[in-house]
Motif scaffolding. Structure first.
Motif, PDB file in Angstrom:
ATOM      1  N   TYR B  35     -26.298 -58.941 129.372  1.00  0.00           N
ATOM      2  CA  TYR B  35     -25.687 -57.825 128.658  1.00  0.00           C
ATOM      3  C   TYR B  35     -24.579 -57.220 129.516  1.00  0.00           C
ATOM      4  N   GLN B  37     -22.583 -53.675 130.193  1.00  0.00           N
ATOM      5  CA  GLN B  37     -22.629 -52.243 129.940  1.00  0.00           C
ATOM      6  C   GLN B  37     -21.346 -51.584 130.409  1.00  0.00           C
ATOM      7  N   GLY B  40     -17.765 -46.941 127.395  1.00  0.00           N
ATOM      8  CA  GLY B  40     -17.321 -46.769 126.016  1.00  0.00           C
ATOM      9  C   GLY B  40     -18.132 -47.543 124.978  1.00  0.00           C
ATOM     10  N   GLN B  41     -18.707 -48.658 125.382  1.00  0.00           N
ATOM     11  CA  GLN B  41     -19.367 -49.544 124.420  1.00  0.00           C
ATOM     12  C   GLN B  41     -20.873 -49.625 124.583  1.00  0.00           C
ATOM     13  N   GLY B  42     -21.423 -49.013 125.611  1.00  0.00           N
ATOM     14  CA  GLY B  42     -22.862 -49.140 125.802  1.00  0.00           C
ATOM     15  C   GLY B  42     -23.236 -50.543 126.240  1.00  0.00           C
ATOM     16  N   LEU B  43     -24.445 -50.971 125.888  1.00  0.00           N
ATOM     17  CA  LEU B  43     -24.906 -52.315 126.247  1.00  0.00           C
ATOM     18  C   LEU B  43     -24.561 -53.287 125.125  1.00  0.00           C
ATOM     19  N   PHE B  45     -24.617 -57.409 123.941  1.00  0.00           N
ATOM     20  CA  PHE B  45     -25.253 -58.701 124.161  1.00  0.00           C
ATOM     21  C   PHE B  45     -24.199 -59.773 124.410  1.00  0.00           C
ATOM     22  N   LYS B  57     -25.649 -66.116 121.067  1.00  0.00           N
ATOM     23  CA  LYS B  57     -24.406 -65.719 121.721  1.00  0.00           C
ATOM     24  C   LYS B  57     -23.844 -64.482 121.040  1.00  0.00           C
ATOM     25  N   LEU B  88     -20.922 -53.071 134.259  1.00  0.00           N
ATOM     26  CA  LEU B  88     -22.202 -53.425 134.855  1.00  0.00           C
ATOM     27  C   LEU B  88     -22.763 -54.577 134.031  1.00  0.00           C
ATOM     28  N   LEU B  90     -25.855 -56.806 133.190  1.00  0.00           N
ATOM     29  CA  LEU B  90     -27.304 -56.754 133.303  1.00  0.00           C
ATOM     30  C   LEU B  90     -27.928 -58.046 132.819  1.00  0.00           C
ATOM     31  N   PHE B 105     -35.324 -55.866 132.671  1.00  0.00           N
ATOM     32  CA  PHE B 105     -33.967 -55.892 133.191  1.00  0.00           C
ATOM     33  C   PHE B 105     -33.928 -55.862 134.712  1.00  0.00           C
ATOM     34  N   GLY B 106     -32.906 -56.509 135.253  1.00  0.00           N
ATOM     35  CA  GLY B 106     -32.577 -56.357 136.657  1.00  0.00           C
ATOM     36  C   GLY B 106     -31.762 -55.101 136.857  1.00  0.00           C
ATOM     37  N   GLU B 107     -31.368 -54.862 138.104  1.00  0.00           N
ATOM     38  CA  GLU B 107     -30.603 -53.654 138.423  1.00  0.00           C
ATOM     39  C   GLU B 107     -29.121 -53.806 138.107  1.00  0.00           C
TER      40      GLU B 107
END
Lengths: 114, 114
Positions: B35, B37, B40-43, B45, B57, B88, B90, B105-107
């Motif tokens: 993902y 992040q 402006g767009q959040g998370l 996929f 995809k 970021l 993820l 999730f990882g960091e």
């Protein structure tokens, strides 16, 4: 086109009171919903989920309500604690796996004030 | 049980370069999702891999690619970096395929493109 919307970028609640975080979705194919919590510099962690065959799921201080006709879900935290201060993401998916993975909202920053 | 591990945690690249990010899932998890992040767009996929095959995809250009190895570890690659790729990234693992299960999730890997 945002399919999952969290219209409140931030929410401030007093410690001990109820926190209510809201989420709306537009895709009627979504039938599974999740809430994730994210602290700074950490990845999101799963909080609670609900299937579309239910209208309520409870886990300790956290309860998620689903109103399918309104395409709306909410997360209630009672009582709110300082450690609940974080960004909360609402997410939705289609069972059986869709081509979209999880569709997330942009998040609501919850601030619990002492 | 070790969690999801992402490397590197932070990196800086310049426009036009390419980058490879790595993710080691929780032991026994065969699904790895990525993902992006951004504020402006959040998370959003990117893609999901299961048993070394890309199964789902998201809506990202072909500059974004990935792969999964026989030990379930995954890498994602972004070629010809653009300023807008700063984000970021993820990685999340799951024992099952698709978006109905809890993701771990990882960091994250924070990429800055200059």
């Amino acid at each position: 086109d945002q399919q999952v919307k969290q219209n409140s970028p931030s929410l401030s609640v007093q410690e001990g009171r109820i926190s209510i975080l809201n989420c709306d979705y537009t895709n009627s194919m979504f039938d599974y919903f999740l809430w994730y919590k994210k602290y700074p510099a950490e990845g999101p962690t799963f909080l609670i989920s609900i299937s579309s065959i239910k209208d309520k799921n409870e886990d300790g201080r956290f309860t998620v309500f689903l109103n399918k006709s309104a395409k709306h879900l909410s997360l209630h935290i009672v009582p709110s604690q300082p450690g609940d201060s974080a960004v909360y993401f609402c997410a939705a998916s289609r069972s059986g796996g869709g081509a979209d993975g999880l569709t997330f909202g942009k998040g609501t920053h919850l601030i619990i004030q002492p | 049980k070790a969690g999801v591990t992402q490397t590197p945690r932070y990196l800086i690249k310049t426009r036009g370069q390419q980058v490879t990010l790595s993710c080691s899932p929780i032991s026994g998890h065969r699904s790895v999702s990525w993902y992006q992040q951004t504020p402006g767009q959040g998370l959003q996929f990117l893609f999901e891999y299961f048993s070394e095959t890309q199964r789902n995809k998201g809506n990202f250009p072909g500059r974004f690619s990935g792969r999964q190895f026989s030990n379930s570890r995954s890498e994602m690659n972004v070629s010809t970096l653009e300023l807008g790729d700063s984000a970021l990234y993820l990685c999340a693992s799951s024992p099952t395929l698709g978006g109905t299960g809890e993701l771990f999730f990882g960091e994250g890997s924070r990429l800055t493109v200059l």
